[in-house]
Design a protein around this motif. Structure first.
Motif, short mmCIF file in Angstrom:
data_model
loop_
_atom_site.label_atom_id
_atom_site.label_comp_id
_atom_site.label_asym_id
_atom_site.label_seq_id
_atom_site.Cartn_x
_atom_site.Cartn_y
_atom_site.Cartn_z
N LEU B 302 48.94 19.82 48.69
CA LEU B 302 48.97 21.06 49.48
C LEU B 302 47.57 21.65 49.62
O LEU B 302 47.14 22.03 50.72
N VAL B 303 46.83 21.74 48.50
CA VAL B 303 45.50 22.35 48.55
C VAL B 303 44.54 21.47 49.35
O VAL B 303 43.79 21.96 50.20
N LEU B 304 44.61 20.17 49.10
CA LEU B 304 43.73 19.24 49.80
C LEU B 304 43.96 19.29 51.32
O LEU B 304 43.02 19.42 52.12
N ALA B 305 45.23 19.22 51.71
CA ALA B 305 45.56 19.23 53.14
C ALA B 305 45.22 20.57 53.77
O ALA B 305 44.69 20.64 54.88
N SER B 306 45.49 21.67 53.05
CA SER B 306 45.18 23.00 53.58
C SER B 306 43.68 23.16 53.79
O SER B 306 43.22 23.76 54.76
N ASP B 307 42.89 22.60 52.85
CA ASP B 307 41.45 22.72 52.98
C ASP B 307 40.95 21.92 54.19
O ASP B 307 40.07 22.37 54.92
N LEU B 308 41.55 20.74 54.40
CA LEU B 308 41.21 19.94 55.59
C LEU B 308 41.49 20.72 56.86
O LEU B 308 40.65 20.80 57.76
N VAL B 309 42.69 21.30 56.91
CA VAL B 309 43.08 22.08 58.09
C VAL B 309 42.13 23.25 58.29
O VAL B 309 41.63 23.50 59.39
N GLY B 310 41.83 23.95 57.19
CA GLY B 310 40.95 25.12 57.28
C GLY B 310 39.56 24.76 57.76
O GLY B 310 38.92 25.50 58.51
N GLN B 311 39.08 23.57 57.36
CA GLN B 311 37.72 23.18 57.74
C GLN B 311 37.63 22.69 59.18
O GLN B 311 36.63 22.91 59.84
N HIS B 312 38.69 22.02 59.64
CA HIS B 312 38.52 21.27 60.89
C HIS B 312 39.40 21.71 62.05
O HIS B 312 39.10 21.42 63.18
N LEU B 313 40.50 22.42 61.77
CA LEU B 313 41.43 22.72 62.86
C LEU B 313 40.80 23.62 63.90
O LEU B 313 40.93 23.40 65.09
N PHE B 314 40.10 24.68 63.42
CA PHE B 314 39.48 25.62 64.36
C PHE B 314 37.98 25.45 64.36
O PHE B 314 37.24 26.39 64.62
N SER B 315 37.50 24.25 64.07
CA SER B 315 36.08 23.99 63.98
C SER B 315 35.40 24.41 65.30
O SER B 315 35.95 24.19 66.38
N PRO B 316 34.25 25.04 65.33
CA PRO B 316 33.36 25.22 64.19
C PRO B 316 33.73 26.39 63.26
O PRO B 316 33.07 26.57 62.24
N THR B 317 34.73 27.21 63.65
CA THR B 317 35.12 28.28 62.74
C THR B 317 35.79 27.68 61.52
O THR B 317 36.69 26.86 61.65
N GLN B 318 35.33 28.07 60.33
CA GLN B 318 35.92 27.53 59.11
C GLN B 318 36.81 28.58 58.46
O GLN B 318 36.43 29.74 58.36
N LEU B 319 38.01 28.16 58.05
CA LEU B 319 38.90 29.07 57.35
C LEU B 319 38.88 28.73 55.87
O LEU B 319 38.85 27.56 55.50
N ALA B 320 38.96 29.75 55.02
CA ALA B 320 39.06 29.49 53.58
C ALA B 320 40.43 28.89 53.28
O ALA B 320 41.41 29.20 53.95
N VAL B 321 40.47 28.02 52.26
CA VAL B 321 41.70 27.31 51.96
C VAL B 321 42.83 28.29 51.60
O VAL B 321 43.99 28.09 51.96
N GLY B 322 42.47 29.39 50.94
CA GLY B 322 43.47 30.39 50.55
C GLY B 322 44.12 31.04 51.76
O GLY B 322 45.29 31.45 51.70
N VAL B 323 43.37 31.16 52.84
CA VAL B 323 43.93 31.74 54.06
C VAL B 323 45.00 30.82 54.64
O VAL B 323 46.07 31.25 55.05
N VAL B 324 44.69 29.51 54.64
CA VAL B 324 45.65 28.53 55.18
C VAL B 324 46.91 28.49 54.33
O VAL B 324 48.03 28.60 54.83
N THR B 325 46.74 28.34 52.98
CA THR B 325 47.94 28.27 52.12
C THR B 325 48.70 29.59 52.20
O THR B 325 49.93 29.59 52.15
N GLY B 326 48.00 30.70 52.35
CA GLY B 326 48.67 32.00 52.47
C GLY B 326 49.54 32.06 53.70
O GLY B 326 50.68 32.51 53.65
N ALA B 327 48.98 31.58 54.82
CA ALA B 327 49.74 31.62 56.08
C ALA B 327 50.96 30.70 56.00
O ALA B 327 52.09 31.10 56.33
N VAL B 328 50.76 29.47 55.53
CA VAL B 328 51.87 28.52 55.41
C VAL B 328 52.88 29.04 54.39
O VAL B 328 54.10 29.03 54.62
#
Lengths: 251, 344
Positions: B302-328
């Motif tokens: 979960l953390v690994l995948a969320s960090d991947l999503v946070g780094q690359h989904l809205f690239s170049p904007t980077q989201l912190a991993v906690g934001v992604v796991t929080g939303a999911v």
């Protein structure tokens, strides 16, 4: 022996011997201390005064697993986690025989099979405990305690919520266990069944034991009137010959 | 039997696994490897799989490639996995001990307390990152002591722990808001970044410390995994079967609190992983008590995948991993509550 929660003793000055290889049944009105007595025998409560001896050794001196290999307890209305299968639950009864490196021996395997057959739940092995009927569920819990393979069993109101035929089924199973050489102590509410199945009756009232012995010797109309505040007559059960309580008509 | 088992016996030694659980563990490991591979390949400098592999074994021709793979991306991946595993194990422990799927450290205030400890360091004492991590550690442990003290009459069980924990958490959340509101602009920005829970700028020293601490704390949980699983059957049944309930409960809760505090100190609060990982593991394995291995791997994934999503989904904007796991996790929590209510 004295036991209590906080300052007030729930049971007081109880002196009791459970005879080996018999079925001992504890009866008494609500809140008389039946369950407290049973829980104390099972070491779930510590007496504030006095001791409980198991094979002449104080129960506090036994290690938890050692104790659980000699004495099994079925608490009042236990609950299984959602979705747990019957086979999984019964297998948990093997805990006191297992260790970190001895998690599933052949004895565990055969113990679980034997317990499920004895309690007649082998056909339910794959079902989830929470989808069973009340009678089936109670038999599954009994199977878990049986899988512990203890010479001594404490059953706290094992027939609660069951209809009459399921009650008889559970008590017949308990009888068979005694017949096979085990010792059973049960708390029961139903006097008719208690008198019918008990070899040894313990009658409690307000935290004290007021009578012990064979039901036929102990039970009198006076005793039931005193303990339950219920005017009644005692007749012989036409089938078993054991005492049967018939309440007097009320005005 | 519906759930076939694999049994291994040799002399006095014997173990038994559910076949399906083993399958789930293997599948989760494969998914973790895949996510880790993507995390090593993708980035400002996109690399190929062979390039990453040669860098991993220390044979990269290009020093920049070697730097990105082994010094920037690898510690981040390893930390993500360790922190996720720690959160998953801690959540599974709390949920088993209390018999309540809501009793996760996020909900019962421990994570918020760790944040309070960190915020005091950032805003009041203006400390360096190491001291901030220590503050988070102390904050988490302090909150656990407070919750334990408030529930001491009834013990660490069930509904009361959840309610007391939510109360303590709410109080601490208010305190956190107050701290940030009174902070200087720079400190408030640092605080906000820390609170989002991020794996940015994680380097080897922090990874190593976290790995050692998590390993030390997981050992007692692995040793006590079987009595812990017995606790799920209610206290009386467990005691009747020979579990030393009080001792087991104290040790596992202390270890779980420690895991949450260490994980939060390493990365800031990564929301909902401790809550969701054990429940996801339970559904995947179909076991009523999922044990510890499956929640650990699920948390790591979960953390690994969320960090991947946070780094690359809205690239170049980077989201912190906690934001992604929080939303999911927020969506997941709503779903969990809805199904629980329906069953009532």
């Amino acid at each position: 022996m004295q036991v209590g929660y906080g300052a007030t003793p729930v049971i007081d000055e109880v002196d009791l011997v459970v005879p080996d290889q018999t079925m001992t049944v504890i009866v008494g009105p609500n809140a008389c201390g039946k369950s407290t007595l049973l829980r104390t025998l099972g070491r779930m409560l510590q007496p504030s005064a006095g001791t409980v001896l198991l094979d002449d050794r104080p129960t506090v001196g036994w290690s938890a697993k050692e104790f659980a290999r000699v004495l099994g307890v079925l608490p009042q209305s236990p609950r299984a986690p959602d979705g747990m299968s019957v086979a999984d639950l019964v297998a948990r009864g093997r805990y006191p025989h297992q260790g970190l490196f001895r998690q599933w021996s052949t004895a565990d395997e055969s113990g679980v099979q034997a317990a499920m057959r004895a309690a007649d739940v082998a056909t339910l092995a794959d079902r989830s405990v929470d989808e069973l009927s009340g009678g089936q569920r109670q038999r599954v819990w009994l199977a878990m305690v049986l899988a512990q393979e203890t010479p001594l069993l404490l059953l706290d109101e094992p027939t609660t919520y069951l209809d009459i035929s399921h009650q008889l089924e559970v008590l017949d199973l308990a009888r068979r266990l005694v017949h096979d050489g085990r010792t059973v102590v049960a708390v029961l509410h139903d006097l008719h069944l208690a008198f019918r199945y008990a070899d040894h009756l313990v009658v409690m009232s307000q935290g004290r034991v007021v009578a012990t012995g064979r039901p036929a010797d102990v039970v009198t109309a006076e005793l039931v009137r005193d303990v339950y505040d219920l005017p009644c007559r005692i007749i012989a059960d036409p089938v078993s010959g054991t005492p049967l309580v018939i309440p007097e008509a009320r005005p | 039997m519906s759930s076939p088992h694999v049994v291994l016996r040799r002399g006095r030694f014997s173990v038994r696994f559910r076949t399906r659980t083993v399958g789930v563990l293997v599948a989760t490991l494969l998914a973790i490897s895949t996510a880790a591979a993507y995390a090593l390949v993708l980035g400002e400098l996109d690399l190929s799989v062979p390039q990453v592999l040669t860098a991993l074994v220390g044979r990269a021709e290009d020093p920049l490639t070697a730097y990105f793979v082994t010094d920037v991306r690898l510690p981040r991946v390893v930390t993500a996995a360790i922190v996720g595993a720690a959160l998953g194990v801690a959540g599974a422990t709390f949920q088993t001990v209390t018999g309540n799927p809501l009793a996760s450290p996020d909900v019962i205030g421990f994570t918020t307390g760790a944040a309070t400890g960190a915020l005091v360091q950032i805003i009041v004492l203006e400390s360096d990152p190491v001291t901030i991590a220590l503050g988070a550690l102390l904050g988490g442990l302090g909150t656990a002591v407070l919750v334990w003290w408030l529930t001491r009459a009834t013990g660490l069980t069930g509904q009361r722990l959840v309610l007391v924990g939510i109360g303590v958490g709410a109080g601490l959340a208010a305190l956190n808001t107050l701290l940030v509101a009174r902070a200087s602009l720079v400190a408030a920005q640092t605080a906000a970044q820390w609170l989002a829970g991020s794996l940015n700028a994680v380097l080897w020293p922090r990874t190593a410390v976290t790995a050692v601490a998590v390993t030390v704390l997981i050992v007692p949980l692995v040793v006590l995994a079987r009595p812990l699983a017995m606790l799920a059957l209610s206290e009386d049944v467990a005691r009747g079967a020979g579990v030393e309930v009080q001792r087991v409960r104290t040790v596992v809760v202390l270890a779980a609190v420690g895991l949450v505090a260490v994980a939060t100190a390493a990365t800031g609060p990564i929301a909902f992983v401790a809550l969701a990982a054990p429940q996801v593991a339970r559904r995947l394995t179909g076991a009523a008590t999922p044990g510890l291995a499956s929640p650990a791997l699920t948390g790591a994934l979960l953390v690994l995948a969320s960090d991947l999503v946070g780094q690359h989904l809205f690239s170049p904007t980077q989201l912190a991993v906690g934001v992604v796991t929080g939303a999911v996790g927020g969506v997941y929590l709503v779903g969990l509550l809805a199904t629980q209510w329906r069953r009532r």
